[in-house]
Design a protein around this motif. Structure first.
Motif, short mmCIF file in Angstrom:
data_model
loop_
_atom_site.label_atom_id
_atom_site.label_comp_id
_atom_site.label_asym_id
_atom_site.label_seq_id
_atom_site.Cartn_x
_atom_site.Cartn_y
_atom_site.Cartn_z
N GLU A 22 0.80 -1.22 0.00
CA GLU A 22 0.00 0.00 0.00
C GLU A 22 0.83 1.27 0.00
N ARG A 23 1.89 1.30 0.78
CA ARG A 23 2.76 2.49 0.82
C ARG A 23 4.20 2.07 0.54
N GLN A 26 7.09 4.26 1.83
CA GLN A 26 7.19 4.25 3.29
C GLN A 26 7.94 3.01 3.75
N GLU A 27 7.64 1.88 3.12
CA GLU A 27 8.34 0.65 3.48
C GLU A 27 9.84 0.78 3.18
N GLU A 36 10.07 9.04 4.45
CA GLU A 36 9.42 8.67 3.18
C GLU A 36 9.60 9.77 2.13
N SER A 37 9.48 11.02 2.57
CA SER A 37 9.61 12.14 1.62
C SER A 37 11.01 12.18 1.00
N PRO B 37 3.35 9.43 -2.20
CA PRO B 37 3.23 8.43 -1.13
C PRO B 37 2.28 7.27 -1.47
N ASP B 38 1.15 7.57 -2.11
CA ASP B 38 0.22 6.49 -2.46
C ASP B 38 0.05 6.43 -3.98
N ASP B 41 -3.34 5.14 -5.46
CA ASP B 41 -4.45 6.09 -5.41
C ASP B 41 -4.33 7.07 -6.58
#
Lengths: 154, 177
Positions: A22-23, A26-27, A36-37, B37-38, B41
């Motif tokens: 999903e992310r 992030q992982e 993450e950024s 980030p997503d 989506d």
């Protein structure tokens, strides 16, 4: 672009497999212990500088459609002309000049085998050059990645 | 995942058939994922598809082998691997299966395929792609392949690339054209 250790680590770790979850960024951020950024910014920068060509899926051509490696021996003085014709043909996604009698090597793709054959026949007719058709019989290596020797590149 | 997959869509790796929504997804991602980030989506908004369906389809195409891998794809040439040698080998039919797998396992080989010969013009049936920062590096890697192949190899050559005239990702056009 000068790559720092984190950039190199990003490429080393994720040139083969990026998490598909999903992310994903992030992982990756957790694995690298950076925000993450920052993962996203670094990937964007590597991509802008064309150190990586993209972050995304590598498709298996023969599963997503039909494809073939083919080659022609173009007379040297016509190399550019023949190469341009090949590049314009539908479905051609790679074309390399190589040092050999067969001096132009290209990959042609099509939605199915019949269309692929038609496209090759058409191109062969247009070029008036015999074409080596070298479909894949078997693949012995699944992964396109190879270990990058950063020291040798430095 | 809340996406319902129709029974007719469930298929084994070999006979996985792409549906229109898979094709849309391939078209939208062949030049890369959105770096946000997503990403699912963002793709979903573009394709008018729920984000969880985007991710589920992506995962299924990966399991089915339609997607070989999802990766940060390095541009080896830009990184400094200026020498790309397509090494081609004439191998005994009886040994090619075993030897092909062994060559494919070498860490410096990026692609390895068996392809048909076209005698008398083209005697080579095994292709292994090797990259290097110099010709010497490519040659020494080819020597290692030569040693591994032994008596089953009857000839080989290396075709260096002198120019990349076109290089793009998979191009799948709409309406199967």
């Amino acid at each position: 672009m000068k790559l720092d250790n984190t950039d190199k680590q990003l490429i080393n770790l994720y040139q083969r497999n990026l998490p598909v979850c999903e992310r994903p960024f992030q992982e990756m951020a957790q694995q690298l212990d950076i925000p993450e950024s920052e993962v996203i910014d670094r990937l964007q920068s590597l991509q802008n500088h064309q150190v990586i060509s993209r972050v995304g899926p590598v498709f298996e051509h023969h599963r997503a459609g039909a494809s073939i490696l083919a080659a022609v021996a173009a007379p040297t003085e016509q190399l550019d002309l023949v190469a341009a014709r090949i590049n314009r043909a539908p479905g051609v996604n790679h074309n390399y000049a190589r040092e050999h009698t067969y001096n132009l090597w290209f990959v042609m793709t099509a939605p199915d085998e019949d269309t692929l054959d038609e496209r090759l026949d058409e191109l062969e007719h247009q070029l008036r050059l015999p074409m080596l058709r070298l479909p894949m019989v078997r693949q012995y290596h699944i992964d396109l990645g190879f270990d990058i020797d950063w020291e040798a590149l430095a | 995942m809340s996406v319902s997959i129709l029974p007719s869509e469930q298929s084994t790796v070999e006979d996985y058939v792409l549906c229109d929504r898979d094709r849309q997804l391939i078209l939208a991602t062949q030049s890369g994922l959105p770096l946000v980030p997503d990403p699912w989506d963002a793709l979903g908004k573009k394709l008018n598809m729920p984000a969880d369906e985007v991710l589920a389809r992506f995962q299924r195409m990966q399991e089915a082998g339609v997607i070989r891998r999802v990766a940060a794809v390095p541009d080896h040439y830009r990184l400094g691997y200026r020498y790309n040698g397509m090494t081609v080998w004439d191998i005994d039919e009886l040994a090619i299966g075993r030897l092909g797998r062994q060559v494919g396992e070498l860490l410096f080989v990026s692609h390895c395929y068996r392809r048909p010969r076209h005698l008398p013009y083209w005697p080579y049936n095994l292709f292994a792609m090797v990259h290097g920062t110099s010709r010497d590096e490519v040659e020494s890697k080819a020597d290692r392949i030569r040693t591994l192949l032994g008596d089953a190899c009857h000839g080989h050559t290396i075709l260096y690339s002198s120019a990349i005239l076109k290089k793009t990702g998979l191009r799948l056009k709409k309406n199967g054209s």
